[in-house]
Design a protein around this motif. Structure first.
Motif, PDB file in Angstrom:
ATOM      1  N   UNK B  66       0.835  -1.213   0.000  1.00  0.00           N
ATOM      2  CA  UNK B  66       0.000   0.000   0.000  1.00  0.00           C
ATOM      3  C   UNK B  66       0.862   1.252   0.000  1.00  0.00           C
ATOM      4  N   UNK B  67       2.131   1.070  -0.241  1.00  0.00           N
ATOM      5  CA  UNK B  67       3.073   2.188  -0.241  1.00  0.00           C
ATOM      6  C   UNK B  67       3.535   2.443  -1.674  1.00  0.00           C
ATOM      7  N   UNK B  68       3.467   3.687  -2.107  1.00  0.00           N
ATOM      8  CA  UNK B  68       3.844   4.061  -3.474  1.00  0.00           C
ATOM      9  C   UNK B  68       4.983   5.079  -3.440  1.00  0.00           C
ATOM     10  N   UNK B  69       6.144   4.604  -3.848  1.00  0.00           N
ATOM     11  CA  UNK B  69       7.303   5.478  -3.972  1.00  0.00           C
ATOM     12  C   UNK B  69       7.229   6.130  -5.362  1.00  0.00           C
ATOM     13  N   UNK B  70       6.926   7.413  -5.415  1.00  0.00           N
ATOM     14  CA  UNK B  70       6.689   8.068  -6.697  1.00  0.00           C
ATOM     15  C   UNK B  70       7.937   8.753  -7.252  1.00  0.00           C
ATOM     16  N   UNK B  73       9.496  13.672  -7.527  1.00  0.00           N
ATOM     17  CA  UNK B  73       8.657  14.311  -8.538  1.00  0.00           C
ATOM     18  C   UNK B  73       7.355  14.727  -7.849  1.00  0.00           C
ATOM     19  N   UNK B  74       7.375  15.910  -7.261  1.00  0.00           N
ATOM     20  CA  UNK B  74       6.261  16.313  -6.389  1.00  0.00           C
ATOM     21  C   UNK B  74       4.992  16.614  -7.179  1.00  0.00           C
ATOM     22  N   UNK B  75       5.147  17.108  -8.396  1.00  0.00           N
ATOM     23  CA  UNK B  75       3.954  17.377  -9.208  1.00  0.00           C
ATOM     24  C   UNK B  75       3.260  16.064  -9.544  1.00  0.00           C
ATOM     25  N   UNK B  76       4.066  15.097  -9.957  1.00  0.00           N
ATOM     26  CA  UNK B  76       3.524  13.760 -10.217  1.00  0.00           C
ATOM     27  C   UNK B  76       2.881  13.189  -8.960  1.00  0.00           C
ATOM     28  N   UNK B  79      -0.539  14.801  -8.525  1.00  0.00           N
ATOM     29  CA  UNK B  79      -1.464  14.375  -9.578  1.00  0.00           C
ATOM     30  C   UNK B  79      -1.860  12.914  -9.389  1.00  0.00           C
ATOM     31  N   UNK B  80      -0.882  12.075  -9.086  1.00  0.00           N
ATOM     32  CA  UNK B  80      -1.162  10.651  -8.912  1.00  0.00           C
ATOM     33  C   UNK B  80      -2.002  10.419  -7.665  1.00  0.00           C
TER      34      UNK B  80
END
Lengths: 279, 329
Positions: B66-70, B73-76, B79-80
């Motif tokens: 349940x953890x998403x390392x994006x 990229x703070x804008x992404x 948005x995500x």
């Protein structure tokens, strides 16, 4: 995919009607992003009437494929497609851009059935698409997320953050559509900020990339099928080279700009031309 | 030759804010979120390469899927998070306050707030809580987010406050921005009859001479300063207002209406656009005209350095808070 009915309109007929709906909206308002709408009509026809699953009577149906309009100013085109799809009543198109209409000039999710996101601040759509695709995978959903971008929008850096991310997460439920119409606010897209070689760029980011004539319906059908059926992992992009104002020769021939100028009497001429093109 | 006195040095970003000997609790946000996620399947954690630095790693270890390392990229990220919320999940998105407020503003505004999506944006290094200089010091984050329609803004004081705020913001329907203290976080408010309630300010102690309205770490400072002032027979009331937006107007107006008290707003934020100006405007709108003073960071890019040095320099240390209140009375 909706069941193909024997008497269902053909895809070229769907595209023609989408153009007609858009022209009628433009005529009411006396303005609109009509050149973009005419240019993208074939892509929308194939998306809605060949590729996507949806229920007109239930636009929020959980099993639907999502269509994100990142380029909010193309709303006139999407309203036309939504009307043709039966999601928005055709009679409502007359209200386009008017006070209290559900069809504002730039697309917003809270206003319009079938409008999945509020676009318009370019560069955001693909980032939202990444999150939706991750969410759909969490739910083990088989729905796809189609996201319409434009060549000018590729100037925005966040698009490429999202492009990296979609490949990183192997989002094979994501299909980006890039409208390359070579026009953005200040002029020809490739002279505002060069973006070629485009297919190679997406491939280098880890995407399954195709480049097609975005006004050629058989090519679009093949590309949408290939995007859905490709066995490779990762996200898919269909780069669609389109011609602005496609389908109305006298507008197509006009010197292009981001916001195409159409004289008041020309709307009716354009509508007659597209009406006359009926099979 | 005598050695020059050793100068204080800038701490690493993960340094604790706690004074020596102060009670602390480790990673209160990460633990509170993990507890909550046990019973709420909608919760997912997302970060922009700052999981360890926002205590989200605690959640990530407990719920890896349940953890998403994006990525950085703070804008992404924003948005995500919006996209995830659209699909029915409740993302807790973490980064530093500077990056959320300055870099990702438009994404938070249009993809999250305009759509009223339940994204919880939780950000470390609020105000002057790092000595790294302006690149990391979010001295104007509250001003930035206060201007965003529909955004709920939380500035918790300590570990107790954070533990209470996490379930409260999860239960809130719209988007939330919460300032975060991470690592070994001071534990102060558990000694008071207090628990976090969204939208409510709480009177932590009463006093006849000055009313300090504060949020975040400045409530801790105000309580310490009140003890110093007590020794000088100055009575200081402390009204903790961790919800910056919407303000608890009723409680603040009632407290400020008590005659004869100096009203001081203390905030770990620029003097522009934060709690101080929010309270001042509230009082004016309602025709209250108490003597009013502001303890806040100056409208400048602040120095780098050791936090105790900087807190003294910019007037938000306990001794400076007490000194200035004495001067004003």
């Amino acid at each position: 995919m909706p069941p193909a009915l024997a008497n269902a309109p053909t895809l070229p007929e769907r595209a023609r009607r989408i153009r007609l709906h858009a022209l009628r909206m433009g005529e009411v308002q006396g303005q609109g992003y009509i050149a973009q709408a005419l240019g993208i009509a074939d892509v929308l026809a194939v998306a809605y009437f060949h590729a996507m699953s949806f229920r007109a009577e239930d636009p929020a149906w959980e099993g639907r494929d999502r269509f994100l309009l990142s380029i909010g100013h193309y709303a006139i085109a999407l309203y036309a497609a939504l009307a043709e799809a039966g999601i928005v009543p055709v009679s409502e198109l007359d209200t386009y851009g008017s006070d209290d209409s559900r069809l504002p000039m730039s697309g917003m999710a809270a206003y319009t059935p079938g409008m999945e996101i509020t676009g318009g601040s370019l560069g955001q759509g693909l980032t939202v698409a990444v999150g939706m695709c991750l969410g759909l995978k969490r739910k083990a959903s088989r729905s796809l997320v189609y996201t319409l971008l434009s060549d000018g929008e590729l100037n925005e850096g966040a698009t490429w953050e999202a492009a990296m991310s979609a490949a990183h997460w192997s989002l094979d439920n994501l299909v980006a559509l890039v409208d390359v119409n070579q026009m953005q606010a200040d002029g020809r897209s490739s002279s505002v900020l060069g973006f070629e070689p485009l297919a190679e760029k997406w491939r280098a980011f880890g995407w399954h990339a195709q480049r097609v004539d975005g006004n050629d319906i058989p090519s679009l059908v093949a590309a949408f099928d290939a995007a859905r059926n490709a066995t490779v992992a990762g996200p898919r992009v269909i780069i669609c080279d389109t011609r602005m104002a496609r389908g109305v020769p006298f507008l197509e021939a006009r010197e292009k700009s981001h916001f195409l100028r159409v004289e008041p009497h020309e709307w009716a001429d354009a509508i007659r031309l597209v009406e006359g093109a009926a099979p | 030759m005598t050695a020059a006195p050793r100068r204080a040095t800038t701490s690493a970003m993960i340094a604790s804010l706690a004074a020596e000997g102060q009670r602390t609790a480790p990673a209160p946000f990460g633990h509170a979120l993990s507890r909550l996620a046990e019973t709420d399947d909608r919760i997912v954690g997302m970060t922009a390469d700052l999981g360890k630095y926002t205590d989200l790693h605690v959640f990530a270890e407990r719920f890896p899927d349940r953890f998403y390392q994006m990525g950085m990229a703070e804008q992404l990220l924003m948005g995500a998070a919006a996209g995830m919320a659209r699909e029915g999940f409740m993302p807790f998105a973490t980064t530093y306050a500077v990056f959320a407020s300055r870099r990702a503003y438009d994404f938070i505004c249009m993809a999250i707030a305009e759509e009223h999506l339940p994204v919880r944006i939780v950000c470390a290094l609020p105000g002057l809580t790092t000595g790294y200089g302006p690149s990391h010091q979010a001295t104007e984050d509250l001003a930035i987010f206060r201007g965003m329609p529909g955004m709920t803004i939380i500035d918790p004081c300590d570990a107790h406050d954070i533990a209470g705020a996490v379930p409260a913001i999860a239960a809130h329907p719209g988007p939330v921005y919460m300032r975060l203290l991470r690592g070994n976080v001071p534990l102060v408010l558990d000694e008071y009859d207090y628990r976090f309630e969204l939208g409510r300010a709480a009177m932590l102690r009463d006093g006849a001479d000055v009313l300090v309205i504060s949020s975040g770490i400045m409530t801790m400072r105000a309580l310490e300063a009140a003890k110093l002032l007590e020794a000088d027979r100055i009575g200081a009331a402390v009204l903790h207002s961790p919800t910056i937006k919407p303000l608890d107007t009723e409680t603040i107006l009632a407290a400020a209406a008590r005659p004869g008290r100096l009203v001081v707003v203390a905030e770990n934020h620029s003097e522009i656009g934060g709690l101080g100006e929010a309270v001042a405007a509230l009082l004016l709108r309602h025709g209250h005209g108490p003597r009013f003073r502001q303890i806040a960071l100056p409208d400048r890019f602040l120095d780098a350095g050791a936090l105790p040095t900087l807190h003294d320099r910019y007037g938000i240390s306990t001794t400076e808070v007490a000194r200035r209140i004495r001067e004003w009375l």
